[in-house]
Design an enzyme around this catalytic site. Structure first.
Site, PDB file in Angstrom:
ATOM      1  N   SER A  15     -48.227 -36.753 -41.394  1.00  0.00           N
ATOM      2  CA  SER A  15     -49.198 -36.434 -42.441  1.00  0.00           C
ATOM      3  C   SER A  15     -50.023 -37.657 -42.800  1.00  0.00           C
ATOM      4  O   SER A  15     -49.572 -38.800 -42.652  1.00  0.00           O
ATOM      5  CB  SER A  15     -48.475 -35.906 -43.690  1.00  0.00           C
ATOM      6  OG  SER A  15     -49.384 -35.632 -44.725  1.00  0.00           O
ATOM      7  N   HIS A  38     -50.635 -22.273 -48.306  1.00  0.00           N
ATOM      8  CA  HIS A  38     -51.965 -22.151 -48.905  1.00  0.00           C
ATOM      9  C   HIS A  38     -52.161 -20.744 -49.471  1.00  0.00           C
ATOM     10  O   HIS A  38     -51.694 -19.751 -48.902  1.00  0.00           O
ATOM     11  CB  HIS A  38     -53.037 -22.435 -47.847  1.00  0.00           C
ATOM     12  CG  HIS A  38     -54.418 -22.533 -48.394  1.00  0.00           C
ATOM     13  ND1 HIS A  38     -55.326 -21.502 -48.300  1.00  0.00           N
ATOM     14  CD2 HIS A  38     -55.047 -23.535 -49.067  1.00  0.00           C
ATOM     15  CE1 HIS A  38     -56.467 -21.871 -48.869  1.00  0.00           C
ATOM     16  NE2 HIS A  38     -56.317 -23.091 -49.342  1.00  0.00           N
TER      17      HIS A  38
END
Length: 615
Positions: free
Chosen positions: A527, A324
């Site tokens: 995920s 990120h």
């Protein structure tokens, strides 16, 4: 006319009775409000058995029977006891432990109506009363990445698939239901920039649109956008109606959460309870941790990297290219040497390249950011493998520092059976997670948790506050801590687990539907982020608010994503494919080409390869 008036009066009476009973809480023989402290509001783990709830906490053991005749909760206080156990999906839920006899008992009236009273009220209009329960929770955007071999220096239950989680029933306006229609031209005009401008003269004020009409149009816009929300990790299905009354207070947790300041309008006891919950979730002993409720996951990363820099001023930050952007922002803010390590096609860090880089820089401490779910592909870096690399290179504990960016998935990982453990039992130093993603919250927020010894390096006494400065922000939103506490109390461990199972199962359903439609689609094992080829119809991308990176897009399956919405979305994808065709990879190592790599496992509907010469 008399009959109609009588019917309306009876219906109003029923609604008033239900609202008053749900909002009113009556205590008898209870401690006074002055005794409110973190020990009285510790979060509970909640399980169900035979229509009973059993709560277990450090200070409370609560057993209650839903809709029993007396409709009272029986509260037993057990000082200094907190038990957490990993809940497995066994079909039947058991309580996390047994309590001891209490020193005193408190009788607390439930906010739900007794069964016989509800039935009597419902008979007025033959309607059913539905009690709302909270479902809360994500997010971040990501930088574009490329896969190469060069390190860059930088400054369950299948039948429930697609259905809302059984615990995800706190829905204030219908985020988990059908799709809301777009705005009418009249409503759109009310939200135009010229309409929402603040008038500076009395003449302009008289001709301006009414604020109530503008807000009504805005509410319709938010309903539409929220019901079509697929691309970002926000759980939009929740209801914090019980907390709305606290919005009239300026709740500010300025300073350290564990050191009170002179400002008395704060929510520190609730904030400390939230921190204690995550400390036990991630298995760190009491007295060894420190944390606080942040404004978002980015602030948690900024704080974690700051602690690492203070512990190792000359350290090098290692993180993957698909990290990120906030981690690279931290490196720029703190002027740290940083290396962006290439990633595998699945999005995990390239462990061989990481090992080579660590080996080349043995003379400097290593600061590692480990991703517990990357932003675009939801990839989880293998913490144990990274620790083995450090061990093989004989880098001692005092020469490395590990921060875990767990924005979304660090909240989900502890509730997945046979998943790798992310906890402070391993040599990690801090974890940051977003609070508004999985839990759901009307304002962005997060949690930062770190080893207490590291925080001492940034702590400063501030006389003005009569507290210490340990956080990134000075004034801190006390409402966020209250909302997180409320969400965790309402859900409990079992409620969060059910939400996680829903997301994982529904993500597999979405992957299957897209693959059956003949489109490229991938899903990492740990995920709920489904990665697919980018649709060529930009209006579809905007309508479903898909997060895109070059030639791929993704859908983050959250508790508010339902099978009904997925079927509608896939139907539009198929229509887009028939009308506009399929996107071609923009280069040989583009994200879309990486989705075709065999390292993902299984088959993939890769786009046809173009003839370069004919182009």
């Amino acid at each position: 006319i008399i009959t109609i008036l009588y019917f309306l009066a009876a219906k109003m009476h029923r609604n008033v009775m239900i609202a008053s009973r749900r909002l009113q809480t009556k205590f008898t023989n209870a401690p006074s409000l002055s005794s409110l402290s973190s020990s009285s509001i510790y979060l509970t783990s909640c399980t169900h058995k035979n229509n009973k709830r059993s709560f277990k906490s450090r200070s409370l053991n609560v057993c209650c029977s839903n809709y029993n005749k007396s409709n009272h909760y029986h509260v037993e206080t057990i000082p200094h006891q907190m038990t957490f156990s990993k809940i497995r999906n066994t079909g039947n839920s058991n309580s996390t432990g047994t309590g001891t006899s209490s020193q005193f008992q408190t009788r607390m009236k439930s906010t739900a109506l007794p069964l016989d009273e509800e039935t009597e009220l419902d008979s007025l209009d033959n309607a059913n009363v539905t009690t709302a329960n909270t479902n809360e929770i994500s997010t971040s955007t990501s930088t574009a990445t490329s896969n190469n071999t060069t390190t860059t220096d930088m400054l369950s239950n299948k039948t429930k698939s697609g259905t809302p989680s059984p615990w995800a029933v706190f829905d204030a306006w219908g985020a988990g239901e059908g799709l809301f229609p777009p705005l009418s031209p009249s409503d759109e005009s009310k939200l135009a920039p010229s309409s929402v401008q603040i008038p500076l003269s009395s003449d302009k004020r008289e001709s301006a649109n009414d604020e109530t009409e503008i807000l009504a149009a805005y509410d319709k816009l938010l309903q539409n956008k929220s019901s079509n929300h697929f691309g970002y990790p926000y759980n939009l299905k929740y209801d914090h109606g019980e907390l709305h009354g606290f919005m009239k207070y300026t709740i500010n947790n300025l300073g350290d959460p564990f050191v009170s300041s002179n400002y008395g309008v704060h929510s520190r006891p609730f904030e400390c309870a939230v921190i204690d919950f995550f400390a036990q979730l991630w298995k760190i002993e009491q007295g060894d941790y420190w944390g606080y409720v942040t404004t978002c996951g980015t602030e948690g990363n900024l704080h974690g990297i700051l602690l690492a820099r203070e512990c190792h001023p000359d350290g090098i930050l290692y993180t993957s290219r698909e990290t990120h952007y906030s981690v690279f922002k931290a490196a720029r803010y703190y002027r740290m040497d940083a290396k962006a390590v290439p990633t595998l096609p699945t999005g995990e860090i390239d462990y061989n390249v990481l090992s080579e880089e660590l080996d080349k820089n043995r003379d400097r401490p290593a600061i590692l950011n480990v991703n517990i779910g990357t932003t675009v592909k939801g990839a989880v870096d293998n913490l144990d493998r990274i620790l083995r690399i450090l061990q093989m290179l004989e880098i001692p504990r005092e020469r490395f520092h590990i921060h875990c960016d767990g924005a979304l998935f660090a909240m989900m990982m502890p509730f997945i059976d046979y998943a790798p453990e992310i906890s402070f039992r391993k040599p990690i130093d801090s974890i940051a997670v977003s609070g508004h993603k999985m839990l759901g919250c009307p304002m962005p927020c997060g949690i930062a948790l770190a080893r207490k010894e590291h925080v001492k390096k940034v702590e400063q006494r501030i006389d003005y506050l009569n507290s210490v400065d340990t956080t990134i922000m000075g004034s801190r939103n006390g409402q966020a801590a209250l909302y997180l506490w409320y969400s965790l109390r309402k859900k409990g461990l079992e409620g969060i687990k059910q939400d996680v199972l829903h997301c994982m199962e529904t993500a597999r359903y979405l992957q299957s539907k897209i693959t059956q439609a003949g489109l490229t689609c991938r899903l990492n094992d740990l995920s709920s982020t489904v990665v697919l080829e980018r649709p060529l119809d930009e209006s579809l991308v905007q309508r479903w608010q898909l997060a895109c990176e070059e030639d791929i897009a993704h859908v983050v399956v959250m508790p508010n994503v339902t099978k009904q919405k997925i079927d509608k979305f896939v139907q539009e994808l198929v229509l887009c494919k028939q009308t506009h065709g399929r996107i071609q990879p923009i280069r040989h190592d583009s994200p879309l080409n990486m989705l075709g790599c065999s390292s993902w496992g299984g088959e993939v509907n890769a786009p046809p390869v173009r003839d370069y010469k004919s182009e």
